[in-house]
Scaffold this active site. Structure first.
Site, PDB file in Angstrom:
ATOM      1  N   ASP A 163       0.932  -1.225  -0.103  1.00  0.00           N
ATOM      2  CA  ASP A 163       0.065   0.227   0.141  1.00  0.00           C
ATOM      3  C   ASP A 163       1.005   1.273  -0.039  1.00  0.00           C
ATOM      4  O   ASP A 163       2.105   1.284   0.220  1.00  0.00           O
ATOM      5  CB  ASP A 163      -1.030   0.040   1.326  1.00  0.00           C
ATOM      6  N   GLU A 170      -0.012  -1.118   5.850  1.00  0.00           N
ATOM      7  CA  GLU A 170       1.190  -0.344   7.051  1.00  0.00           C
ATOM      8  C   GLU A 170       0.990   1.218   6.798  1.00  0.00           C
ATOM      9  O   GLU A 170       1.096   1.677   7.810  1.00  0.00           O
ATOM     10  CB  GLU A 170       2.526  -0.637   6.094  1.00  0.00           C
TER      11      GLU A 170
HETATM   12  N1  BES Z   1       8.706   3.295   5.519  1.00  0.00           N
HETATM   13  C1  BES Z   1       8.119   4.071   6.343  1.00  0.00           C
HETATM   14  C2  BES Z   1       8.832   4.209   7.659  1.00  0.00           C
HETATM   15  C3  BES Z   1      10.259   4.653   7.694  1.00  0.00           C
HETATM   16  C4  BES Z   1      10.444   6.101   7.193  1.00  0.00           C
HETATM   17  C5  BES Z   1      11.292   3.831   7.864  1.00  0.00           C
HETATM   18  C6  BES Z   1      11.870   6.616   6.865  1.00  0.00           C
HETATM   19  C7  BES Z   1      12.491   4.434   7.786  1.00  0.00           C
HETATM   20  C8  BES Z   1      12.607   5.662   7.550  1.00  0.00           C
HETATM   21  C9  BES Z   1       6.593   3.630   6.570  1.00  0.00           C
HETATM   22  O1  BES Z   1       6.037   3.345   5.310  1.00  0.00           O
HETATM   23  C10 BES Z   1       5.836   4.706   7.168  1.00  0.00           C
HETATM   24  O2  BES Z   1       5.651   5.957   6.519  1.00  0.00           O
HETATM   25  N2  BES Z   1       5.488   4.626   8.512  1.00  0.00           N
HETATM   26  C11 BES Z   1       4.622   5.550   8.912  1.00  0.00           C
HETATM   27  C12 BES Z   1       4.091   4.600  10.249  1.00  0.00           C
HETATM   28  C13 BES Z   1       2.624   4.989  10.577  1.00  0.00           C
HETATM   29  C14 BES Z   1       1.759   5.142   9.289  1.00  0.00           C
HETATM   30  C15 BES Z   1       1.776   4.143  11.356  1.00  0.00           C
HETATM   31  C16 BES Z   1       5.340   6.702   9.929  1.00  0.00           C
HETATM   32  O3  BES Z   1       6.442   6.494  10.197  1.00  0.00           O
HETATM   33  O4  BES Z   1       4.733   7.877   9.710  1.00  0.00           O
HETATM   34 MN    MN Z   2       7.216   2.061   4.144  1.00  0.00          MN
HETATM   35 MN    MN Z   3       5.473   5.024   4.428  1.00  0.00          MN
END
Ligand code: BES
Ligand code: MN
Ligand code: MN
Length: 456
Positions: A89, A154
């Protein structure tokens, strides 16, 4: 490992792989928008078809919202098991007018593929699928057992994955988990991530009078929800940019000296970062470096504010309601539950009588720091060295991946390999998100090398 043959196979097939990635990126699998539910399902099916074409068996598991893809390779008895996790997603693409080419019409410019999901996480996830395919094409079999788990929720906080992990605990037993959903340390400097921040994301809704009032007739006697909200928001942080919620830092594990030294040694080009972001100054908690503040210290941000009149011209009203979305990034040993309790107690205390306040929880994710000294870490280091031509550094990331702590909690999984193939300026969640096609190739090579390193 028949490494040279596999690497030259991937090199020869990059064009074909890129065409397939274009197909994947063309599916607007935005998990948060209900009008895209069908597209999200199509993306799941597309991933499953890809895995099946690599001889894996699996299916889609429906959840309350978007399906989970789970597939496994033909059993290699006695060989270790690697669980690969990713998400199909993506975030909404807006603001659309900021995109140079449309977000779901992938475009290649100067070695980058531009599309929503290019780096987060379709492009990175896809490296594993193409690595599996390449190994099979060249050597006819995989050196290890592989389970692929790909979710479609996610970006909305993985609300249904916890139950899935519990229900499929036995099938998900593995020697290590690999996740590529982050970035390298800097250009040409690959990294293994050993920490992620957690998240506590809340919405505040404030209500005052039953309807918008004439600010002449009632100004001076009625609490204004927009004013109340701004008073509250103003008190969330201290003037020095630390978080003002009492108890917020109580459970924070401080940085150790070795860690601070390692972070100080990070090659961060501050001026280049300012230019990239279009800011002239940085801010943040005193006493900590930029690297520390953005990855290993907790923080609070207002993500959005609304209330009252913001259209053209002037409208003299006292709004009936106002609201905001506020997120807090957490580090060990803070927990989203405790932080939510501290936040709501503090904010309620700031709200005057006669005004109602309501909180809703939007996301919760636990922070993690994983053990760096494990055999699987060493395997990942060697694999990255093979795929990138350079030994990786270690780093912590400021973002959150909710499932990581769930793997520990429900699968007792301590070998979690966070191997970001992206570059720091890929722009995940931003307009013109992109993925470097060189990183795509390096990721495929590293993933293939990881399978062999794990088999040793
Ligand atoms: N891939 C990201 C998380 C991430 C960002 C890891 C930068 C390492 C470096 C993930 O898809 C994401 O966006 N996570 C969200 C979590 C939330 C939707 C619960 C975030 O970090 O805001
Ligand atoms: Mn991600
Ligand atoms: Mn993300």
């Amino acid at each position: 490992m028949p490494r040279d043959r596999i690497f030259s196979f991937t090199q020869d097939h990059m064009q074909a792989f890129t065409q397939e990635l274009i197909q994947f990126l063309s599916i607007p699998s935005v998990s948060t928008l209900s009008e895209h539910t069908g597209d999200v399902l199509n993306a799941a099916q597309w991933v499953l078809d890809q895995l099946k074409r690599c001889g894996m068996s699996g299916k889609l598991y429906p959840t309350q919202r978007h399906p989970v893809v789970l597939a496994r390779s033909p059993e290699v008895s006695g060989a270790p098991v690697l669980l690969i996790y990713g998400h199909y997603d993506v975030q909404p693409p807006d603001p659309l007018e900021e995109w140079q080419t449309p977000p779901f019409s992938p475009d290649i410019r100067q070695g980058f593929i531009y599309a929503r999901g290019a780096t987060d996480d379709k492009g990175q996830l896809f490296t594993y699928i193409k690595a599996i395919e390449s190994v099979l094409e060249v050597s006819g079999k995989l050196p290890i057992n592989i389970i692929v788990l790909v979710e479609g929720e996610e970006e909305i906080g993985s609300p249904n994955l916890e139950r899935f992990l519990i229900e499929h605990r036995e099938e998900l037993r593995a020697d290590a988990v690999a996740i590529s959903d982050g970035a390298q340390l800097a250009h040409q400097i690959p990294a293994i991530t050993y920490g992620l921040r957690g998240l506590c994301y809340l919405q505040i809704d404030i209500r005052g009078p039953r309807f918008d009032l004439h600010s002449g007739g009632f100004g001076g006697i009625v609490h204004n929800p927009a004013q109340v909200l701004s008073n509250i928001l103003q008190r969330l942080k201290n003037p020095d940019d630390t978080v003002a919620i009492p108890g917020f830092y109580d459970e924070v594990i401080g940085l150790e000296q070795w860690e601070r030294e390692e972070m100080a040694d990070s090659p961060l080009d501050v001026e280049a970062l300012k230019n990239y972001l279009g800011v002239s100054e940085f801010t943040g908690e005193p006493g900590y470096s930029l690297v520390e503040r953005s990855s290993a210290r907790p923080t609070l941000d207002i993500n959005g504010i609304w209330g009252g009149f913001s259209g053209e011209g002037a409208k003299t009203i006292i709004p009936a309601k106002a609201g905001a979305k506020v997120s807090m990034r957490l580090v060990p040993n803070q927990t989203p539950q405790k932080i939510e309790a501290l936040f709501t107690r503090y904010v309620k205390g700031l709200c005057p009588p006669g005004v109602s306040i309501e909180f809703s929880g939007l996301h919760h994710a636990e922070p993690v720091v994983v053990n760096r000294n494990t055999p699987s870490m060493l395997a990942a280091e060697k694999a990255i060295e093979a795929g990138f031509g350079q030994r990786p550094r270690f780093k912590r990331e400021g973002g959150s991946i909710p499932v990581v702590n769930l793997f520990r909690k429900h699968l007792n999984q301590e070998n979690i390999l966070l191997l970001g193939w992206g570059s720091p300026d890929d722009g995940p969640h931003s307009p013109n998100e992109r993925f470097n096609l060189e990183d795509f190739a390096r990721g495929i090579r590293s993933a293939a090398a990881l399978f062999y390193e794990m088999s040793k």
